[in-house]
Write a protein that holds these residues in place. Structure first.
Motif, PDB file in Angstrom:
ATOM      1  N   LEU A 109       0.830  -1.203   0.000  1.00 13.41           N
ATOM      2  CA  LEU A 109       0.000   0.000   0.000  1.00 13.41           C
ATOM      3  C   LEU A 109       0.866   1.256   0.000  1.00 13.41           C
ATOM      4  O   LEU A 109       0.584   2.210  -0.746  1.00 13.41           O
ATOM      5  N   ARG A 110       1.901   1.254   0.804  1.00  9.61           N
ATOM      6  CA  ARG A 110       2.778   2.425   0.826  1.00  9.61           C
ATOM      7  C   ARG A 110       3.464   2.619  -0.517  1.00  9.61           C
ATOM      8  O   ARG A 110       3.580   3.750  -1.013  1.00  9.61           O
ATOM      9  N   GLN A 111       3.922   1.534  -1.113  1.00 12.41           N
ATOM     10  CA  GLN A 111       4.551   1.635  -2.427  1.00 12.41           C
ATOM     11  C   GLN A 111       3.564   2.163  -3.465  1.00 12.41           C
ATOM     12  O   GLN A 111       3.936   2.943  -4.345  1.00 12.41           O
ATOM     13  N   ALA A 112       2.303   1.757  -3.354  1.00 13.35           N
ATOM     14  CA  ALA A 112       1.282   2.228  -4.292  1.00 13.35           C
ATOM     15  C   ALA A 112       1.022   3.718  -4.096  1.00 13.35           C
ATOM     16  O   ALA A 112       0.899   4.471  -5.075  1.00 13.35           O
ATOM     17  N   PHE A 113       0.941   4.167  -2.855  1.00 10.97           N
ATOM     18  CA  PHE A 113       0.745   5.596  -2.592  1.00 10.97           C
ATOM     19  C   PHE A 113       1.961   6.410  -3.054  1.00 10.97           C
ATOM     20  O   PHE A 113       1.814   7.527  -3.561  1.00 10.97           O
ATOM     21  N   ASP A 114       3.160   5.858  -2.876  1.00  5.89           N
ATOM     22  CA  ASP A 114       4.368   6.547  -3.340  1.00  5.89           C
ATOM     23  C   ASP A 114       4.345   6.758  -4.850  1.00  5.89           C
ATOM     24  O   ASP A 114       4.900   7.739  -5.366  1.00  5.89           O
ATOM     25  N   ALA A 115       3.717   5.808  -5.557  1.00  2.00           N
ATOM     26  CA  ALA A 115       3.707   5.865  -7.021  1.00  2.00           C
ATOM     27  C   ALA A 115       2.650   6.825  -7.575  1.00  2.00           C
ATOM     28  O   ALA A 115       2.679   7.143  -8.760  1.00  2.00           O
ATOM     29  N   VAL A 116       1.727   7.273  -6.722  1.00  2.00           N
ATOM     30  CA  VAL A 116       0.683   8.201  -7.181  1.00  2.00           C
ATOM     31  C   VAL A 116       1.274   9.602  -7.281  1.00  2.00           C
ATOM     32  O   VAL A 116       1.864  10.110  -6.325  1.00  2.00           O
ATOM     33  N   ASP A 117       1.113  10.219  -8.436  1.00  2.00           N
ATOM     34  CA  ASP A 117       1.644  11.563  -8.667  1.00  2.00           C
ATOM     35  C   ASP A 117       0.912  12.585  -7.794  1.00  2.00           C
ATOM     36  O   ASP A 117      -0.308  12.757  -7.941  1.00  2.00           O
ATOM     37  N   PRO A 118       1.604  13.266  -6.872  1.00  2.00           N
ATOM     38  CA  PRO A 118       0.946  14.271  -6.035  1.00  2.00           C
ATOM     39  C   PRO A 118       0.319  15.400  -6.847  1.00  2.00           C
ATOM     40  O   PRO A 118      -0.616  16.067  -6.396  1.00  2.00           O
ATOM     41  N   GLY A 119       0.831  15.607  -8.066  1.00  7.15           N
ATOM     42  CA  GLY A 119       0.273  16.651  -8.912  1.00  7.15           C
ATOM     43  C   GLY A 119      -1.191  16.416  -9.245  1.00  7.15           C
ATOM     44  O   GLY A 119      -1.955  17.381  -9.440  1.00  7.15           O
ATOM     45  N   LEU A 120      -1.591  15.154  -9.308  1.00  7.71           N
ATOM     46  CA  LEU A 120      -2.990  14.848  -9.576  1.00  7.71           C
ATOM     47  C   LEU A 120      -3.872  15.280  -8.409  1.00  7.71           C
ATOM     48  O   LEU A 120      -4.993  15.763  -8.607  1.00  7.71           O
ATOM     49  N   GLU A 121      -3.352  15.133  -7.199  1.00  5.90           N
ATOM     50  CA  GLU A 121      -4.097  15.586  -6.025  1.00  5.90           C
ATOM     51  C   GLU A 121      -4.183  17.109  -6.009  1.00  5.90           C
ATOM     52  O   GLU A 121      -5.233  17.671  -5.646  1.00  5.90           O
ATOM     53  N   VAL A 122      -3.100  17.764  -6.412  1.00  6.53           N
ATOM     54  CA  VAL A 122      -3.108  19.228  -6.481  1.00  6.53           C
ATOM     55  C   VAL A 122      -4.113  19.699  -7.524  1.00  6.53           C
ATOM     56  O   VAL A 122      -4.848  20.673  -7.308  1.00  6.53           O
ATOM     57  N   ALA A 123      -4.156  19.001  -8.669  1.00  2.00           N
ATOM     58  CA  ALA A 123      -5.121  19.367  -9.709  1.00  2.00           C
ATOM     59  C   ALA A 123      -6.546  19.230  -9.203  1.00  2.00           C
ATOM     60  O   ALA A 123      -7.400  20.090  -9.471  1.00  2.00           O
ATOM     61  N   ALA A 124      -6.813  18.157  -8.461  1.00  2.00           N
ATOM     62  CA  ALA A 124      -8.157  17.970  -7.901  1.00  2.00           C
ATOM     63  C   ALA A 124      -8.479  19.060  -6.889  1.00  2.00           C
ATOM     64  O   ALA A 124      -9.618  19.527  -6.801  1.00  2.00           O
ATOM     65  N   MET A 125      -7.460  19.501  -6.141  1.00  2.00           N
ATOM     66  CA  MET A 125      -7.667  20.566  -5.167  1.00  2.00           C
ATOM     67  C   MET A 125      -8.035  21.872  -5.867  1.00  2.00           C
ATOM     68  O   MET A 125      -8.911  22.611  -5.418  1.00  2.00           O
ATOM     69  N   THR A 126      -7.364  22.162  -6.985  1.00  2.00           N
ATOM     70  CA  THR A 126      -7.659  23.406  -7.715  1.00  2.00           C
ATOM     71  C   THR A 126      -9.070  23.382  -8.294  1.00  2.00           C
ATOM     72  O   THR A 126      -9.657  24.431  -8.562  1.00  2.00           O
ATOM     73  N   LEU A 127      -9.624  22.181  -8.474  1.00  2.00           N
ATOM     74  CA  LEU A 127     -10.993  22.064  -8.979  1.00  2.00           C
ATOM     75  C   LEU A 127     -12.023  22.103  -7.856  1.00  2.00           C
ATOM     76  O   LEU A 127     -13.214  21.951  -8.101  1.00  2.00           O
ATOM     77  N   GLY A 128     -11.523  22.270  -6.623  1.00  3.04           N
ATOM     78  CA  GLY A 128     -12.429  22.449  -5.501  1.00  3.04           C
ATOM     79  C   GLY A 128     -12.686  21.208  -4.667  1.00  3.04           C
ATOM     80  O   GLY A 128     -13.527  21.240  -3.761  1.00  3.04           O
ATOM     81  N   ALA A 129     -11.974  20.116  -4.935  1.00  3.99           N
ATOM     82  CA  ALA A 129     -12.190  18.894  -4.172  1.00  3.99           C
ATOM     83  C   ALA A 129     -11.591  19.026  -2.770  1.00  3.99           C
ATOM     84  O   ALA A 129     -10.451  19.452  -2.611  1.00  3.99           O
ATOM     85  N   LYS A 130     -12.372  18.660  -1.782  1.00  5.69           N
ATOM     86  CA  LYS A 130     -11.903  18.675  -0.397  1.00  5.69           C
ATOM     87  C   LYS A 130     -10.892  17.547  -0.185  1.00  5.69           C
ATOM     88  O   LYS A 130     -10.829  16.588  -0.970  1.00  5.69           O
ATOM     89  N   PRO A 131     -10.081  17.629   0.897  1.00  5.36           N
ATOM     90  CA  PRO A 131      -9.024  16.624   1.118  1.00  5.36           C
ATOM     91  C   PRO A 131      -9.526  15.182   1.083  1.00  5.36           C
ATOM     92  O   PRO A 131      -8.933  14.339   0.396  1.00  5.36           O
ATOM     93  N   PHE A 132     -10.599  14.888   1.825  1.00  3.78           N
ATOM     94  CA  PHE A 132     -11.066  13.495   1.856  1.00  3.78           C
ATOM     95  C   PHE A 132     -11.597  13.069   0.489  1.00  3.78           C
ATOM     96  O   PHE A 132     -11.394  11.921   0.066  1.00  3.78           O
ATOM     97  N   ARG A 133     -12.287  13.984  -0.207  1.00  6.31           N
ATOM     98  CA  ARG A 133     -12.801  13.668  -1.538  1.00  6.31           C
ATOM     99  C   ARG A 133     -11.642  13.419  -2.515  1.00  6.31           C
ATOM    100  O   ARG A 133     -11.718  12.512  -3.355  1.00  6.31           O
ATOM    101  N   ARG A 134     -10.573  14.203  -2.404  1.00  4.83           N
ATOM    102  CA  ARG A 134      -9.401  13.984  -3.257  1.00  4.83           C
ATOM    103  C   ARG A 134      -8.812  12.600  -3.003  1.00  4.83           C
ATOM    104  O   ARG A 134      -8.464  11.873  -3.935  1.00  4.83           O
ATOM    105  N   TRP A 135      -8.702  12.269  -1.736  1.00  6.17           N
ATOM    106  CA  TRP A 135      -8.124  10.974  -1.375  1.00  6.17           C
ATOM    107  C   TRP A 135      -9.003   9.828  -1.872  1.00  6.17           C
ATOM    108  O   TRP A 135      -8.514   8.836  -2.399  1.00  6.17           O
ATOM    109  N   LEU A 136     -10.319  10.012  -1.735  1.00  9.76           N
ATOM    110  CA  LEU A 136     -11.249   8.932  -2.068  1.00  9.76           C
ATOM    111  C   LEU A 136     -11.423   8.762  -3.571  1.00  9.76           C
ATOM    112  O   LEU A 136     -11.589   7.633  -4.056  1.00  9.76           O
TER     113      LEU A 136
END
Length: 234
Positions: A109-136
């Motif tokens: 699981l940690r290796q899988a999370f490490d492989a996820v590009d944080p930029g995608l989470e930032v992009a979701a944040m700029t679209l207004g997604a809350k932290p838990f929604r971004r994660w989910l």
């Protein structure tokens, strides 16, 4: 298959399922924290997570017995306040199996999370997604192969756990005697080799089935995640 063997099989499945259901969500949370957060004690938490892998299973079981046994600090409170006893019960067997399986769930699981590009989470944040929604909706789906791998490894480990289980939950027929303990019991009995071999084959079939099903699931997810048109050649 005898009634005792069927009982051991059903109990093993019940123990492994409960261990997975309880520990997998915790493993997801811990793996994400270890992957994404940096804080004082990060190294200590990482060491504690993987401690059951380097300690003898009997030691882990003994620590659980000291903690959750009838005279342990947690076990005493649980029994006096709620009438709950964990040691020498099938729930205790599930706890022991879950603790031993926990590191094997956290690692992929940690290796899988490490492989996820944080930029995608930032992009979701700029679209207004809350932290838990971004994660989910972003992080967890992208880490799904690691989730499946962790679940399969955890289930297989919980299914075959022996040392911590026999120390914390004992080897009680119909209550805590899982497949691994039943195989051990048959090997100690004169003429029990045939039954031990039968139970070993059952364990192998269940483990192989779990791995095959996980591979099918991951392959389907990969096909769904593939961009439209990819793989086509003119």
């Amino acid at each position: 298959m005898t009634a005792a063997e069927l009982s051991a099989l059903l109990l093993s499945l019940k123990v492994a399922t409960l261990a997975l259901a309880v520990m997998l969500p915790i493993a997801v949370f811990v793996a994400y924290v270890l992957s994404r957060k940096r804080f004082r004690g990060h190294g200590l938490l990482n060491a504690l997570v993987f401690l059951p892998l380097v300690m003898p299973p009997v030691v882990t079981g003994y620590v659980l017995l000291l903690t959750f046994g009838r005279n342990g600090p947690v076990g005493l409170v649980l029994e006096n306040l709620f009438g709950v006893r964990l040691a020498f019960t099938w729930i205790g067997a599930a706890i022991a199996a879950g603790v031993m399986a926990f590191p094997l769930m956290v690692r992929p699981l940690r290796q899988a999370f490490d492989a996820v590009d944080p930029g995608l989470e930032v992009a979701a944040m700029t679209l207004g997604a809350k932290p838990f929604r971004r994660w989910l909706t972003v992080t967890l789906p992208l880490a799904a192969p690691g989730l499946v791998a962790g679940a399969v490894l955890g289930f297989a480990k919980a299914l075959g756990e022996f040392g911590a289980t026999i120390t914390f939950a004992a080897n009680i027929p119909g209550e805590t005697r899982t497949l691994a303990l039943a195989i051990f019991t048959e090997l100690q009995r004169p003429g029990g080799e045939a039954a031990a071999f039968r139970l070993t084959l059952i364990s192998l079939v269940i483990a192989i089935a779990a791995v095959v099903l996980s591979e099918i699931f991951v392959a389907r997810m990969a096909r769904r995640a593939r961009p439209v048109g990819e793989g086509r050649h003119d």
